[in-house]
Scaffold this active site. Structure first.
Site, PDB file in Angstrom:
ATOM      1  N   GLU A 235       4.536  -8.045  -6.287  1.00  0.00           N
ATOM      2  CA  GLU A 235       3.257  -7.565  -5.770  1.00  0.00           C
ATOM      3  C   GLU A 235       3.351  -7.243  -4.287  1.00  0.00           C
ATOM      4  O   GLU A 235       4.215  -7.742  -3.578  1.00  0.00           O
ATOM      5  CB  GLU A 235       2.172  -8.627  -5.999  1.00  0.00           C
ATOM      6  CG  GLU A 235       2.016  -9.043  -7.446  1.00  0.00           C
ATOM      7  CD  GLU A 235       1.808  -7.866  -8.379  1.00  0.00           C
ATOM      8  OE1 GLU A 235       0.924  -7.043  -8.111  1.00  0.00           O
ATOM      9  OE2 GLU A 235       2.555  -7.763  -9.365  1.00  0.00           O
TER      10      GLU A 235
ATOM     11  N   TYR B  96      11.116  -0.745  -8.697  1.00  0.00           N
ATOM     12  CA  TYR B  96      10.369  -0.293  -9.884  1.00  0.00           C
ATOM     13  C   TYR B  96      11.122   0.830 -10.595  1.00  0.00           C
ATOM     14  O   TYR B  96      10.972   1.012 -11.793  1.00  0.00           O
ATOM     15  CB  TYR B  96       8.998   0.218  -9.476  1.00  0.00           C
ATOM     16  CG  TYR B  96       7.981  -0.863  -9.194  1.00  0.00           C
ATOM     17  CD1 TYR B  96       7.027  -1.197 -10.166  1.00  0.00           C
ATOM     18  CD2 TYR B  96       7.944  -1.541  -7.988  1.00  0.00           C
ATOM     19  CE1 TYR B  96       6.085  -2.176  -9.916  1.00  0.00           C
ATOM     20  CE2 TYR B  96       6.996  -2.520  -7.734  1.00  0.00           C
ATOM     21  CZ  TYR B  96       6.065  -2.834  -8.708  1.00  0.00           C
ATOM     22  OH  TYR B  96       5.135  -3.804  -8.460  1.00  0.00           O
TER      23      TYR B  96
ATOM     24  N   SER C 110      -6.196   2.090 -11.848  1.00  0.00           N
ATOM     25  CA  SER C 110      -6.538   0.906 -12.631  1.00  0.00           C
ATOM     26  C   SER C 110      -7.444  -0.015 -11.814  1.00  0.00           C
ATOM     27  O   SER C 110      -8.354  -0.628 -12.344  1.00  0.00           O
ATOM     28  CB  SER C 110      -5.270   0.178 -13.071  1.00  0.00           C
ATOM     29  OG  SER C 110      -4.415  -0.038 -11.980  1.00  0.00           O
TER      30      SER C 110
ATOM     31  N   ARG D 137      -6.597   4.646   0.473  1.00  0.00           N
ATOM     32  CA  ARG D 137      -6.347   5.638  -0.578  1.00  0.00           C
ATOM     33  C   ARG D 137      -7.654   6.162  -1.176  1.00  0.00           C
ATOM     34  O   ARG D 137      -7.762   7.329  -1.518  1.00  0.00           O
ATOM     35  CB  ARG D 137      -5.418   5.091  -1.667  1.00  0.00           C
ATOM     36  CG  ARG D 137      -6.024   4.091  -2.598  1.00  0.00           C
ATOM     37  CD  ARG D 137      -5.078   3.795  -3.760  1.00  0.00           C
ATOM     38  NE  ARG D 137      -5.731   2.929  -4.723  1.00  0.00           N
ATOM     39  CZ  ARG D 137      -5.102   2.270  -5.677  1.00  0.00           C
ATOM     40  NH1 ARG D 137      -3.809   2.364  -5.781  1.00  0.00           N
ATOM     41  NH2 ARG D 137      -5.762   1.527  -6.512  1.00  0.00           N
TER      42      ARG D 137
ATOM     43  N   TYR E 127       0.475  14.841  -8.878  1.00  0.00           N
ATOM     44  CA  TYR E 127      -0.060  13.524  -9.206  1.00  0.00           C
ATOM     45  C   TYR E 127      -0.252  12.735  -7.909  1.00  0.00           C
ATOM     46  O   TYR E 127       0.651  12.690  -7.064  1.00  0.00           O
ATOM     47  CB  TYR E 127       0.897  12.772 -10.130  1.00  0.00           C
ATOM     48  CG  TYR E 127       0.346  11.436 -10.538  1.00  0.00           C
ATOM     49  CD1 TYR E 127      -0.588  11.339 -11.570  1.00  0.00           C
ATOM     50  CD2 TYR E 127       0.726  10.275  -9.868  1.00  0.00           C
ATOM     51  CE1 TYR E 127      -1.125  10.111 -11.919  1.00  0.00           C
ATOM     52  CE2 TYR E 127       0.198   9.043 -10.219  1.00  0.00           C
ATOM     53  CZ  TYR E 127      -0.737   8.972 -11.242  1.00  0.00           C
ATOM     54  OH  TYR E 127      -1.273   7.761 -11.589  1.00  0.00           O
TER      55      TYR E 127
ATOM     56  N   TYR F 200       7.468  -0.437  -0.850  1.00  0.00           N
ATOM     57  CA  TYR F 200       6.525  -0.654  -1.956  1.00  0.00           C
ATOM     58  C   TYR F 200       6.208   0.688  -2.614  1.00  0.00           C
ATOM     59  O   TYR F 200       5.244   1.369  -2.280  1.00  0.00           O
ATOM     60  CB  TYR F 200       5.259  -1.354  -1.450  1.00  0.00           C
ATOM     61  CG  TYR F 200       4.319  -1.779  -2.556  1.00  0.00           C
ATOM     62  CD1 TYR F 200       4.713  -2.715  -3.503  1.00  0.00           C
ATOM     63  CD2 TYR F 200       3.042  -1.239  -2.661  1.00  0.00           C
ATOM     64  CE1 TYR F 200       3.858  -3.107  -4.518  1.00  0.00           C
ATOM     65  CE2 TYR F 200       2.173  -1.629  -3.678  1.00  0.00           C
ATOM     66  CZ  TYR F 200       2.592  -2.559  -4.599  1.00  0.00           C
ATOM     67  OH  TYR F 200       1.746  -2.945  -5.606  1.00  0.00           O
TER      68      TYR F 200
END
Ligand SMILES: *[C@@H]1O[C@H](CO)[C@@H](O)[C@H](O)[C@H]1NC(C)=O
Ligand SMILES: *[C@@H]1O[C@H](CO)[C@@H](O)[C@H](O)[C@H]1NC(C)=O
Ligand SMILES: *[C@@H]1O[C@H](CO)[C@@H](O)[C@H](O)[C@H]1NC(C)=O
Length: 373
Positions: A150, A181, A207, A215, A253, A264
């Protein structure tokens, strides 16, 4: 004088039959020999590659292979998985079969905590209370691994793990066990790829809606100038079955991270954007930071524009100019996108690194390292 014609035509001549038999036998053995040579060559090649897992498994974590090639006698490490990460179970016995990492004995059984070689602690699962951490006695050789996926804004109570940890395991490249990731794998031969037909402009999948953060503010401004289709709980629904087929219709996107932290770069970019052949518009870490992991022409960074309006104008130009748009895909002939899927990928990587990194090591302050750069 021997009548050659009669001898040649005389099929019942026993001497001739014998020599023909010999010739046939000779040919038969010759074929056998050739076959034997072919088989042994094939066998040699097969045996030398037999420890490399099958294609599917290989691509899950190909870079784990070389260290172990030919090291059959490695001492198993008993590794205690302190909690199922986020309560999600995963197979504990795949390190050798899926990733080619031998010598891993992963267990969830806390009874081994007084003699395990290592304990992997997923911070998110224990961060509510010190009582959730392993308790002593701790043998001198036992290493504790701090595992976290996280961003610093989600993570709490780092003071709990001061002076307890020996290795870090995070998405940060300077972790002892680096678990990004996703990553790009360079290819030796140019790859072919097809860009799906694009009929839509900008997609965003959210989400967690954090109103007021950077953002969200950026999006609120950007949407004034350009059509953005937002998917997610409080927006347009999107099922997993339609995930790819829906997203790949978009040209761009918004791979906006919920915060800007070093390295990150999450599945928003690797899975959603790159995974569905869209050009990511990124917000989060700096451009320089992104460029450590991917080519500069594989993404559009919001920091390259003086304002959201500026960015929208640029996107609209690309929308009209196919040649210019397609330049954002050039890198795909040189790289493939790899993602680390499944918790076992990370735990097996940890096992691999624990084998390679020996000796004493301690991290006095996770907080200093993780929060304050
Ligand atoms: C793994 O560790 C457990 C606990 O010490 C032990 O009972 C088991 O035999 C080990 N398995 C292997 C394959 O070494
Ligand atoms: C751990 O030890 C306790 C007490 O000795 C025992 O009741 C329990 O079954 C053990 N757990 C496992 C998973 O073996
Ligand atoms: C691991 O870290 C602890 C806490 O700092 C330290 O006491 C221990 O000696 C370290 N062990 C190894 C094997 O590095």
């Amino acid at each position: 004088m021997v009548d050659l014609t009669s001898a040649a035509t005389n099929k019942t001549n026993p001497a001739r039959r014998k020599s023909k038999k010999r010739r046939l036998l000779c040919i038969f053995f010759l074929i056998l020999l050739v076959l034997l040579v072919i088989i042994s060559i094939w066998f040699c090649i097969f045996v030398s590659t037999v420890d490399i897992p099958k294609e599917g498994a290989c691509s899950r974590h190909a870079e784990l292979q070389p260290y172990y090639k030919g090291r059959g006698d490695i001492k198993p490490l008993l590794i205690l998985v302190w909690t199922w990460p986020f309560g999600e179970r995963f197979p504990l016995d795949t390190c050798l079969s899926e990733f080619g990492v031998p010598g891993c004995n992963l267990t969830i059984d806390r009874n081994v905590s007084d003699h395990a070689d290592a304990i992997i602690i997923h911070h998110y699962d224990i961060m509510q209370s010190r009582d959730l951490l392993p308790k002593g006695p701790r043998p001198h050789y036992q290493r504790w691994v701090w595992f976290n996926f996280e961003s610093p804004i989600i993570i709490k109570n780092l003071d709990m793990v001061e002076n307890l940890i020996n290795l870090t395991m995070t998405y940060r490249q300077d972790s002892d066990i680096f678990i990004p990731y996703g990553f790009l794998k360079q290819m030796n031969i140019p790859q072919t790829f097809t860009i799906p037909t694009k009929t839509k402009l900008v997609a965003w999948l959210v989400s967690m809606w954090y109103s007021g953060n950077r953002r969200t503010k950026y999006y609120e401004e950007l949407r004034k100038y350009i059509q953005i289709d937002v998917y997610g709980k409080e927006h347009k629904p999107l099922n997993w079955e339609d995930f790819s087929s829906t997203l790949e219709q978009y040209k761009f996107y918004l791979a906006f991270e919920n915060c800007g932290h070093k390295d990150y770069i999450t599945e928003k970019l690797w899975r959603n954007a790159f995974g569905n052949m869209m050009v990511p518009v990124v917000l989060g870490a700096t451009r320089e930071n992104y460029e450590r992991f991917m080519p500069s022409d594989s993404f559009i960074h919001v920091d390259d524009f003086s304002s959201p309006k500026d960015l929208s104008e640029f996107l609209l130009v690309l929308d009209k100019d196919d040649v210019k748009y397609k330049q954002y895909f050039n890198w795909r002939s040189r790289y493939t996108v790899e993602r680390n899927i499944g918790w076992d990928t990370h735990f097996c990587k940890a096992c691999s690194v624990l084998h390679q990194v020996n000796g004493y090591q301690t991290i006095p302050s996770i907080e200093k390292w993780f929060i304050n750069k």
